[in-house]
Scaffold this motif. Sequence first.
Motif, mmCIF file in Angstrom:
data_model
loop_
_atom_site.group_PDB
_atom_site.id
_atom_site.type_symbol
_atom_site.label_atom_id
_atom_site.label_comp_id
_atom_site.label_asym_id
_atom_site.label_seq_id
_atom_site.Cartn_x
_atom_site.Cartn_y
_atom_site.Cartn_z
ATOM 1 N N HIS A 30 8.037 3.555 11.108
ATOM 2 C CA HIS A 30 6.753 3.800 10.447
ATOM 3 C C HIS A 30 5.899 2.547 10.555
ATOM 4 C CE1 HIS A 30 8.866 6.997 7.701
ATOM 5 N NE2 HIS A 30 8.782 7.362 8.978
ATOM 6 N N SER A 31 4.618 2.729 10.799
ATOM 7 C CA SER A 31 3.737 1.566 10.996
ATOM 8 C C SER A 31 2.459 1.640 10.168
ATOM 9 C CB SER A 31 3.381 1.453 12.485
ATOM 10 O OG SER A 31 2.725 2.629 12.931
ATOM 11 N N ASN A 32 2.305 2.679 9.365
ATOM 12 C CA ASN A 32 1.078 2.858 8.582
ATOM 13 C C ASN A 32 1.315 2.390 7.152
ATOM 14 O OD1 ASN A 32 -1.428 3.600 7.659
ATOM 15 N ND2 ASN A 32 -0.981 5.790 7.607
ATOM 16 N N PHE A 33 0.912 1.133 6.815
ATOM 17 C CA PHE A 33 1.115 0.556 5.486
ATOM 18 C C PHE A 33 -0.239 0.176 4.889
ATOM 19 C CE2 PHE A 33 5.669 0.303 5.571
ATOM 20 C CZ PHE A 33 5.970 0.205 6.929
ATOM 21 N N ALA A 34 -0.331 0.295 3.554
ATOM 22 C CA ALA A 34 -1.574 -0.073 2.850
ATOM 23 C C ALA A 34 -1.228 -0.692 1.496
ATOM 24 C CB ALA A 34 -2.449 1.163 2.633
ATOM 25 N N GLU A 35 -2.100 -1.608 1.059
ATOM 26 C CA GLU A 35 -1.887 -2.258 -0.232
ATOM 27 C C GLU A 35 -2.136 -1.257 -1.363
ATOM 28 O OE1 GLU A 35 -4.346 -5.613 -0.750
ATOM 29 O OE2 GLU A 35 -3.343 -6.326 -2.571
ATOM 30 N N SER A 36 -1.262 -1.313 -2.416
ATOM 31 C CA SER A 36 -1.369 -0.365 -3.526
ATOM 32 C C SER A 36 -1.307 -1.107 -4.857
ATOM 33 C CB SER A 36 -0.228 0.651 -3.460
ATOM 34 O OG SER A 36 -0.230 1.486 -4.594
ATOM 35 N N THR A 37 -2.045 -0.541 -5.857
ATOM 36 C CA THR A 37 -2.015 -1.129 -7.206
ATOM 37 C C THR A 37 -0.894 -0.530 -8.041
ATOM 38 O OG1 THR A 37 -3.612 0.539 -7.939
ATOM 39 C CG2 THR A 37 -4.504 -1.562 -7.150
ATOM 40 N N GLU A 38 -0.156 0.410 -7.491
ATOM 41 C CA GLU A 38 0.952 1.018 -8.223
ATOM 42 C C GLU A 38 2.212 0.177 -8.038
ATOM 43 O OE1 GLU A 38 1.781 4.951 -7.017
ATOM 44 O OE2 GLU A 38 3.510 5.201 -8.377
ATOM 45 N N PRO A 39 2.792 -0.325 -9.127
ATOM 46 C CA PRO A 39 3.965 -1.200 -8.988
ATOM 47 C C PRO A 39 5.202 -0.403 -8.608
ATOM 48 C CG PRO A 39 3.543 -0.793 -11.297
ATOM 49 C CD PRO A 39 2.407 -0.143 -10.552
ATOM 50 N N VAL A 40 6.177 -1.089 -8.032
ATOM 51 C CA VAL A 40 7.458 -0.485 -7.707
ATOM 52 C C VAL A 40 8.265 -0.360 -8.990
ATOM 53 C CG1 VAL A 40 9.579 -0.718 -6.388
ATOM 54 C CG2 VAL A 40 7.419 -1.481 -5.402
ATOM 55 N N GLU A 76 7.651 -6.229 -16.017
ATOM 56 C CA GLU A 76 8.205 -7.581 -15.988
ATOM 57 C C GLU A 76 8.388 -8.080 -14.559
ATOM 58 O OE1 GLU A 76 10.888 -6.722 -19.993
ATOM 59 O OE2 GLU A 76 11.846 -7.465 -18.157
ATOM 60 N N THR A 77 8.698 -7.163 -13.661
ATOM 61 C CA THR A 77 8.943 -7.598 -12.277
ATOM 62 C C THR A 77 7.722 -7.453 -11.383
ATOM 63 O OG1 THR A 77 9.743 -5.374 -11.750
ATOM 64 C CG2 THR A 77 11.376 -6.992 -12.436
ATOM 65 N N ALA A 78 6.674 -6.742 -11.867
ATOM 66 C CA ALA A 78 5.491 -6.556 -11.030
ATOM 67 C C ALA A 78 4.720 -7.860 -10.927
ATOM 68 C CB ALA A 78 4.610 -5.472 -11.616
ATOM 69 N N LYS A 79 4.297 -8.173 -9.686
ATOM 70 C CA LYS A 79 3.493 -9.367 -9.439
ATOM 71 C C LYS A 79 2.623 -9.116 -8.221
ATOM 72 C CE LYS A 79 7.172 -11.602 -6.773
ATOM 73 N NZ LYS A 79 7.995 -12.821 -6.624
ATOM 74 N N PRO A 80 1.479 -9.817 -8.174
ATOM 75 C CA PRO A 80 0.586 -9.605 -7.011
ATOM 76 C C PRO A 80 1.332 -9.847 -5.708
ATOM 77 C CG PRO A 80 -0.507 -10.898 -8.697
ATOM 78 C CD PRO A 80 0.914 -10.794 -9.142
ATOM 79 N N ILE A 81 1.052 -8.946 -4.765
ATOM 80 C CA ILE A 81 1.754 -9.047 -3.479
ATOM 81 C C ILE A 81 0.982 -9.956 -2.548
ATOM 82 C CG2 ILE A 81 0.619 -7.016 -2.477
ATOM 83 C CD1 ILE A 81 3.285 -6.360 -1.138
ATOM 84 N N SER A 82 1.707 -10.746 -1.776
ATOM 85 C CA SER A 82 1.100 -11.625 -0.777
ATOM 86 C C SER A 82 1.228 -10.963 0.576
ATOM 87 C CB SER A 82 1.808 -12.981 -0.777
ATOM 88 O OG SER A 82 1.308 -13.802 0.271
ATOM 89 N N LEU A 83 0.070 -10.840 1.252
ATOM 90 C CA LEU A 83 0.066 -10.180 2.563
ATOM 91 C C LEU A 83 0.304 -11.153 3.702
ATOM 92 C CD1 LEU A 83 -2.919 -7.735 2.071
ATOM 93 C CD2 LEU A 83 -0.492 -7.301 1.748
ATOM 94 N N GLU A 84 0.511 -12.435 3.388
ATOM 95 C CA GLU A 84 0.742 -13.436 4.421
ATOM 96 C C GLU A 84 2.233 -13.611 4.644
ATOM 97 O OE1 GLU A 84 -3.182 -16.169 3.397
ATOM 98 O OE2 GLU A 84 -1.173 -17.056 3.398
ATOM 99 N N THR A 85 2.594 -13.551 5.889
ATOM 100 C CA THR A 85 3.999 -13.760 6.243
ATOM 101 C C THR A 85 4.280 -15.250 6.258
ATOM 102 O OG1 THR A 85 3.942 -11.808 7.627
ATOM 103 C CG2 THR A 85 5.778 -13.326 7.971
#
Length: 413
Positions: A30-40, A76-85
């Motif tokens: 799969h190659s279609n990814f997008a940033e989401s505000t819904e936490p895991v 407690e575990t949700a945190k802003p995601i970094s898109l930089e590798t």
Amino acid sequence: MAGVSLQCGDCGVLLKSVEEAQEHAELTSHSNFAESTEPVLNLVCTTCRKPCRSKTESDLHTKRTGHSDFSDCTSETAKPISLETPKPEPVSSASAAGAGVVEKEEEMIVPVVDAKLVEELESMGFSTARATRALHYSGNASLEAAINWIMEHENDADIDQMPMVPVSAKAEASKPSLTPEEAKIKAQELRERARKKKVEEEKKMEIEREKERVRIGKELLEAKRMEEENERKRLMAFRKAEKEEERKAREKIRQKVEEDKAERRRKLGLPAVDPTVSKPAAPVVQEKKSSLPIRPATKAEGMRNCLRSLKLNHKDEDAKVKRAFQTLLTYVGNVARNPDEEKFRKIRLSNPSFQDRVGSLKEGIEFLEVCGFEKIEGGEFLFLPRDKVDMAVLNSAGSELNSAIVNPFFGVL
């Protein structure tokens, strides 16, 4: 609101980091990814502390273990995601030389996976390499995930090759495995599934074996039918030859009778029959030739030739010849009726009764040899081995002897 997860546009799964997204892409393409505000989701079982990342996973855990109390630790575990590798910091050659660092290729090792899960997979029939690869690429999470991965990648060319990872990956902590209760339930399910699959395969094999038995049975019946048809044709040919032989014998006797009549007329002084007055010729019946090929009966012809020679060699001893034929018929009949009795298959050549009835007549012993008897012990006995008893040959011998006994014209020509 800042994005706290990455969502796969192909399957909808939520991922915590770019690294997880890359790993998901490698496993699923799969190659279609997008940033989401819904936490895991992070639902932690209060009984065994197992984390569940979705409502489906928590429901499955409850079904297997009966644990229904979960603590929601998502916030407690949700945190802003970094898109930089993250990129490795470059090391200058000067500083590397000053620190005594030598640039070399990183060593590759076998990844660390849950040993208990490996044992369970091996007990199910999977190789160590396949079990290790499945646990590594399924996240070392559970036995079910590993089984599903194997089913999806069983056609991969490298499925039975041991996976290799850099040495740095050895320090990564393995994810929690199934609880003992879950492992027991899962193992039972897998064993039941394997048992059902084996039963289905055995049923299919039994069906194939039954089809093969039916096919072989049909072939045997067809072969038997053809053999009976050939035997019928040989019998017809034999009867036809007998009739022709009887016809020639009657013609010869008729000519002899005519000659005797002429001789008696001459002695009585009667005029001879005018040979110019020809009697009406009997209509010639043209025989139809059979177009069917008839296999020569070699044994039967050999027997018939022996009996003819015996009668011709002793043509002035009809009673003795007939007794020899009847004695031979008795020998053959005893063997045919009692093939397992050795006393009927062994004849002493020096026996006075045998010598008087058969042995002293030329072609008598030869007839028995055509039937399968062999001389043993320096020619003292005639013996027919059990494995060489051929009922078809014995039946032919009986038919030939019976014809020689009841046919008054046998051996005349």
